[in-house]
Write a protein that holds these residues in place. Structure first.
Motif, PDB file in Angstrom:
ATOM      1  N   ALA A   1     -37.485  33.926 -46.083  1.00 24.69           N
ATOM      2  CA  ALA A   1     -37.716  34.104 -44.646  1.00 24.69           C
ATOM      3  C   ALA A   1     -36.563  34.872 -44.009  1.00 24.69           C
ATOM      4  N   TYR A   2     -35.353  34.664 -44.486  1.00 24.62           N
ATOM      5  CA  TYR A   2     -34.201  35.410 -43.974  1.00 24.62           C
ATOM      6  C   TYR A   2     -34.354  36.894 -44.292  1.00 24.62           C
ATOM      7  N   ARG A   3     -34.778  37.198 -45.505  1.00 27.61           N
ATOM      8  CA  ARG A   3     -34.968  38.607 -45.878  1.00 27.61           C
ATOM      9  C   ARG A   3     -36.124  39.221 -45.106  1.00 27.61           C
TER      10      ARG A   3
ATOM     11  N   VAL B   1     -31.512  34.312 -34.821  1.00 28.04           N
ATOM     12  CA  VAL B   1     -31.977  34.115 -36.196  1.00 28.04           C
ATOM     13  C   VAL B   1     -33.054  33.031 -36.267  1.00 28.04           C
ATOM     14  N   ARG B   2     -32.824  31.909 -35.641  1.00 27.73           N
ATOM     15  CA  ARG B   2     -33.768  30.786 -35.728  1.00 27.73           C
ATOM     16  C   ARG B   2     -35.154  31.138 -35.203  1.00 27.73           C
ATOM     17  N   PRO B   3     -35.294  31.789 -34.020  1.00 25.83           N
ATOM     18  CA  PRO B   3     -36.642  32.170 -33.580  1.00 25.83           C
ATOM     19  C   PRO B   3     -37.319  33.160 -34.525  1.00 25.83           C
ATOM     20  N   ALA B   4     -36.543  34.073 -35.111  1.00 24.54           N
ATOM     21  CA  ALA B   4     -37.130  35.021 -36.061  1.00 24.54           C
ATOM     22  C   ALA B   4     -37.618  34.297 -37.314  1.00 24.54           C
ATOM     23  N   LEU B   5     -36.862  33.320 -37.781  1.00 23.57           N
ATOM     24  CA  LEU B   5     -37.282  32.555 -38.950  1.00 23.57           C
ATOM     25  C   LEU B   5     -38.509  31.715 -38.644  1.00 23.57           C
TER      26      LEU B   5
ATOM     27  N   VAL C   1     -28.001  22.192 -40.703  1.00 22.75           N
ATOM     28  CA  VAL C   1     -29.099  21.569 -41.453  1.00 22.75           C
ATOM     29  C   VAL C   1     -30.371  22.399 -41.305  1.00 22.75           C
ATOM     30  N   ASP C   2     -30.629  22.916 -40.105  1.00 15.26           N
ATOM     31  CA  ASP C   2     -31.797  23.755 -39.873  1.00 15.26           C
ATOM     32  C   ASP C   2     -31.742  25.006 -40.750  1.00 15.26           C
ATOM     33  N   ALA C   3     -30.573  25.631 -40.831  1.00 17.66           N
ATOM     34  CA  ALA C   3     -30.426  26.824 -41.665  1.00 17.66           C
ATOM     35  C   ALA C   3     -30.582  26.490 -43.140  1.00 17.66           C
ATOM     36  N   ALA C   4     -30.151  25.305 -43.532  1.00 15.79           N
ATOM     37  CA  ALA C   4     -30.223  24.925 -44.941  1.00 15.79           C
ATOM     38  C   ALA C   4     -31.657  24.655 -45.399  1.00 15.79           C
ATOM     39  N   VAL C   5     -32.515  24.181 -44.508  1.00 14.61           N
ATOM     40  CA  VAL C   5     -33.872  23.846 -44.927  1.00 14.61           C
ATOM     41  C   VAL C   5     -34.831  25.028 -44.831  1.00 14.61           C
ATOM     42  N   ARG C   6     -34.403  26.133 -44.238  1.00 18.10           N
ATOM     43  CA  ARG C   6     -35.259  27.328 -44.169  1.00 18.10           C
ATOM     44  C   ARG C   6     -35.303  28.013 -45.527  1.00 18.10           C
ATOM     45  N   ARG C   7     -36.413  28.700 -45.783  1.00 12.35           N
ATOM     46  CA  ARG C   7     -36.586  29.396 -47.061  1.00 12.35           C
ATOM     47  C   ARG C   7     -35.731  30.663 -47.103  1.00 12.35           C
ATOM     48  N   GLU C   8     -35.226  30.984 -48.300  1.00 15.50           N
ATOM     49  CA  GLU C   8     -34.397  32.173 -48.491  1.00 15.50           C
ATOM     50  C   GLU C   8     -35.175  33.453 -48.182  1.00 15.50           C
TER      51      GLU C   8
ATOM     52  N   ALA D   1     -37.214  38.397 -42.158  1.00 19.51           N
ATOM     53  CA  ALA D   1     -36.841  38.570 -40.755  1.00 19.51           C
ATOM     54  C   ALA D   1     -35.708  39.571 -40.588  1.00 19.51           C
ATOM     55  N   ASP D   2     -35.161  40.081 -41.696  1.00 19.75           N
ATOM     56  CA  ASP D   2     -34.060  41.047 -41.694  1.00 19.75           C
ATOM     57  C   ASP D   2     -32.846  40.487 -40.945  1.00 19.75           C
ATOM     58  N   LYS D   3     -32.458  39.257 -41.302  1.00 20.93           N
ATOM     59  CA  LYS D   3     -31.342  38.561 -40.659  1.00 20.93           C
ATOM     60  C   LYS D   3     -30.270  38.172 -41.664  1.00 20.93           C
ATOM     61  N   GLN D   4     -29.732  39.129 -42.393  1.00 20.83           N
ATOM     62  CA  GLN D   4     -28.725  38.899 -43.423  1.00 20.83           C
ATOM     63  C   GLN D   4     -29.281  37.960 -44.491  1.00 20.83           C
ATOM     64  N   THR D   5     -28.444  37.110 -45.070  1.00 16.00           N
ATOM     65  CA  THR D   5     -28.914  36.211 -46.125  1.00 16.00           C
ATOM     66  C   THR D   5     -28.707  34.759 -45.704  1.00 16.00           C
ATOM     67  N   LYS D   6     -29.399  33.887 -46.385  1.00 14.94           N
ATOM     68  CA  LYS D   6     -29.266  32.461 -46.102  1.00 14.94           C
ATOM     69  C   LYS D   6     -27.848  31.991 -46.405  1.00 14.94           C
ATOM     70  N   GLY D   7     -27.295  32.457 -47.507  1.00 19.15           N
ATOM     71  CA  GLY D   7     -25.937  32.061 -47.889  1.00 19.15           C
ATOM     72  C   GLY D   7     -24.899  32.447 -46.845  1.00 19.15           C
ATOM     73  N   MET D   8     -25.039  33.652 -46.276  1.00 17.84           N
ATOM     74  CA  MET D   8     -24.088  34.089 -45.267  1.00 17.84           C
ATOM     75  C   MET D   8     -24.162  33.203 -44.029  1.00 17.84           C
ATOM     76  N   TRP D   9     -25.380  32.876 -43.583  1.00 18.12           N
ATOM     77  CA  TRP D   9     -25.513  32.023 -42.407  1.00 18.12           C
ATOM     78  C   TRP D   9     -25.035  30.610 -42.689  1.00 18.12           C
ATOM     79  N   LEU D  10     -25.240  30.128 -43.906  1.00 17.75           N
ATOM     80  CA  LEU D  10     -24.727  28.799 -44.247  1.00 17.75           C
ATOM     81  C   LEU D  10     -23.200  28.774 -44.212  1.00 17.75           C
ATOM     82  N   VAL D  11     -22.569  29.823 -44.715  1.00 13.77           N
ATOM     83  CA  VAL D  11     -21.104  29.888 -44.674  1.00 13.77           C
ATOM     84  C   VAL D  11     -20.619  29.935 -43.231  1.00 13.77           C
ATOM     85  N   PHE D  12     -21.233  30.791 -42.408  1.00 14.25           N
ATOM     86  CA  PHE D  12     -20.841  30.874 -41.000  1.00 14.25           C
ATOM     87  C   PHE D  12     -20.984  29.529 -40.293  1.00 14.25           C
ATOM     88  N   LEU D  13     -22.105  28.860 -40.531  1.00 15.87           N
ATOM     89  CA  LEU D  13     -22.353  27.607 -39.821  1.00 15.87           C
ATOM     90  C   LEU D  13     -21.498  26.458 -40.356  1.00 15.87           C
TER      91      LEU D  13
END
Length: 113
Positions: free
Chosen positions: A35-37, A82-86, A26-33, A39-51
């Motif tokens: 912000a992932y770019r 990822v979360r602290p960077a976001l 849920v935390d990853a889903a509510v973060r802005r797309e 922070a240079d932490k892959q993409t939001k979609g990739m982290w959502l799939v992993f989680l």
């Protein structure tokens, strides 16, 4: 008898870890797309799939098998990297509510005036 007690404790640990994985999802889903770019932490979609996969594996398979452990590693990486960077990109505790750049935690800093 001891084995049943261990399995009971392990079941509770697995449930707690699965709920924590769902919270991180849920935390990853509510973060802005963007912000992932930023922070240079892959993409939001990739982290959502992993989680999503990690949460499903932790809820469905026994903890002492191979795949839930990999899912748990993904949740840990999201939590500690990822979360602290976001949060740093987003400014920590959410949107600013006015104020100036010289505001400190207890109000404005006036330089000893």
């Amino acid at each position: 008898m001891l084995i049943y007690g261990f399995q009971n404790v392990l079941s509770w640990v697995q449930l707690v870890l699965a709920v924590y994985a769902a919270v991180m999802l849920v935390d990853a889903a509510v973060r802005r797309e963007d912000a992932y770019r930023a922070a240079d932490k892959q993409t939001k979609g990739m982290w959502l799939v992993f989680l999503v996969l990690a949460t499903a594996l932790l809820f469905l398979l026994p903890l002492m098998s191979f795949l839930p452990i990999i899912g748990l590693i993904a949740v840990i990486v999201y939590t500690v990297d990822v979360r602290p960077a976001l949060k740093g990109i987003a400014g920590g505790r959410g949107p600013r509510r006015g104020g100036s750049s010289s505001d400190g935690p207890y109000g404005p800093f006036n330089g000893g005036r």
